[in-house]
Design a protein around this motif. Structure first.
Motif, PDB file in Angstrom:
ATOM      1  N   ARG A 275     -63.834  63.836  56.847  1.00  0.00           N
ATOM      2  CA  ARG A 275     -63.156  65.000  56.286  1.00  0.00           C
ATOM      3  C   ARG A 275     -62.519  64.654  54.946  1.00  0.00           C
ATOM      4  NH1 ARG A 275     -58.316  68.646  58.959  1.00  0.00           N
ATOM      5  NH2 ARG A 275     -58.492  70.382  57.468  1.00  0.00           N
ATOM      6  N   SER A 276     -62.702  65.545  53.975  1.00  0.00           N
ATOM      7  CA  SER A 276     -62.224  65.278  52.626  1.00  0.00           C
ATOM      8  C   SER A 276     -61.883  66.579  51.933  1.00  0.00           C
ATOM      9  CB  SER A 276     -63.313  64.537  51.830  1.00  0.00           C
ATOM     10  OG  SER A 276     -62.968  64.432  50.466  1.00  0.00           O
ATOM     11  N   ALA A 277     -60.942  66.492  50.995  1.00  0.00           N
ATOM     12  CA  ALA A 277     -60.589  67.652  50.172  1.00  0.00           C
ATOM     13  C   ALA A 277     -61.484  67.752  48.941  1.00  0.00           C
ATOM     14  CB  ALA A 277     -59.122  67.565  49.741  1.00  0.00           C
ATOM     15  N   GLU A 278     -62.338  66.735  48.714  1.00  0.00           N
ATOM     16  CA  GLU A 278     -63.220  66.741  47.561  1.00  0.00           C
ATOM     17  C   GLU A 278     -64.376  67.729  47.763  1.00  0.00           C
ATOM     18  OE1 GLU A 278     -62.870  65.081  44.658  1.00  0.00           O
ATOM     19  OE2 GLU A 278     -60.885  64.519  45.448  1.00  0.00           O
ATOM     20  N   PRO A 329     -65.173  72.817  54.483  1.00  0.00           N
ATOM     21  CA  PRO A 329     -65.173  72.099  53.204  1.00  0.00           C
ATOM     22  C   PRO A 329     -65.627  73.008  52.068  1.00  0.00           C
ATOM     23  CG  PRO A 329     -67.137  71.551  54.432  1.00  0.00           C
ATOM     24  CD  PRO A 329     -66.303  72.421  55.338  1.00  0.00           C
TER      25      PRO A 329
END
Length: 339
Positions: A275-278, A329
């Protein structure tokens, strides 16, 4: 130092002088080779680059392939193509852009349109252009990166280009598995334009479809009109149970838990990352869904259909039972139809 743009200018329109010689392909692997293609029902045309080698004639965008004993196999004037492998007197005729090449050798036989080099398909050099000697001629060698693909990753491509004529004399995959190259070369010997054109009888794409019982565009249009009048003109939409179980996993990053896998029998694909905010370069032009759990981001594309809310929920329960969906995302465009 020679720049890539200089090489591209020289090779962009094909050999500036007539060149000819024997080319030999190779494949250094016993692994199964997968080639994906689509057509409209006609008999497809493939480049006849045979394992034992063929004699290739090039001039500009024109090309001619003969067997080693002199039998004509393929001719192109740079726009149209004629395949003589089934009938030496009435070849299959199609547009050059529709000719398939499952193995190595396409770069030697077909000069792509200039637009090919402004995309992301083997258009970006991974290092400097180097000067090499090949068959006693001054040449340039350049390694080109493939377009990004998480589904079916491809190796880089190494081209050897004759500095004088602009002819591609060799191509090799970056992993060393496949390639093709000239074993001898003559310049200026095949300067007859008639070598690269066919004016006799042909079998067109439409005629090939008719022979296969599929008809051409006019036949399809009339048949669809009949169906709309006699059966229904309304969309036919029904829920379908589909097995999406992957039959292989193309890519894994086990420490991070990331992976990419095709679903079912060409039913779509599934990818996962931590999981990433990018932003995630996974958006395509096809129908897809994306979501996040506490630990991972997920993206899935379904070919030839869509999922309703119940279908999406069922898929998520089977992929991560007991883990709730907490968001989605941000997807950004990353390709045409593959992850």
């Amino acid at each position: 130092m020679t720049e890539w743009v200089q090489v591209l200018v020289v090779m962009a329109d094909g050999p500036r002088q007539p060149v000819s010689g024997v080319i030999v392909p190779y494949r250094n692997s016993d692994e199964p080779f997968h080639y994906y293609m689509a057509n409209h029902g006609e008999e497809p045309v493939f480049l006849p680059v045979r394992r034992e080698g063929v004699r290739l004639f090039r001039w500009g965008r024109r090309s001619r392939i003969e067997s080693l004993d002199g039998q004509v196999l393929f001719v192109s004037d740079g726009v149209a193509a004629w395949d003589f492998t089934y009938d030496a007197y009435a070849p299959r005729s199609t547009a050059l852009r529709q000719v398939h090449c499952p193995g190595a050798g396409r770069s030697l036989v077909i000069t792509p349109n200039v637009g090919h080099w402004v995309g992301d398909r083997h258009a970006r050099p991974t290092g400097p252009v180097t000067d090499v000697d090949f068959l006693g001629r001054r040449c340039w060698a350049v390694d080109l990166a493939p377009g990004e693909s998480r589904n079916m990753p491809k190796p880089s491509l190494r081209l050897v280009v004759d500095a004088d004529t602009g002819a591609v004399l060799a191509q090799h995959s970056g992993d060393g598995v496949a390639g093709a190259e000239y074993t001898d070369l003559e310049v200026g010997k095949c300067d007859d334009p008639d070598l690269f054109v066919w004016n006799g009888p042909v079998v067109t794409d439409d005629e090939s479809r008719v022979r296969a019982g599929r008809g051409g565009p006019s036949h399809w249009k009339a048949s669809m009109q009949w169906f709309r009048e006699e059966v229904t003109a309304e969309p036919i939409q029904v829920p379908v149970l589909t097995d999406l179980t992957p039959r292989l996993v193309d890519r894994t990053d086990r420490p991070e838990g990331a992976f990419a896998a095709p679903l079912g029998r060409d039913a779509g694909w599934l990818i996962r990352r931590p999981r990433s905010a990018e932003p995630w370069a996974a958006k395509t032009r096809g129908y897809q869904i994306a979501w996040s759990t506490e630990q991972f981001d997920w993206a899935c594309q379904i070919h030839g259909g869509t999922l309703d809310d119940r279908g999406v929920a069922s898929l998520q329960r089977q992929l991560h039972p007991g883990e709730r969906v907490v968001g989605a995302p941000e997807l950004v465009f990353g390709g045409s139809d593959g992850p």
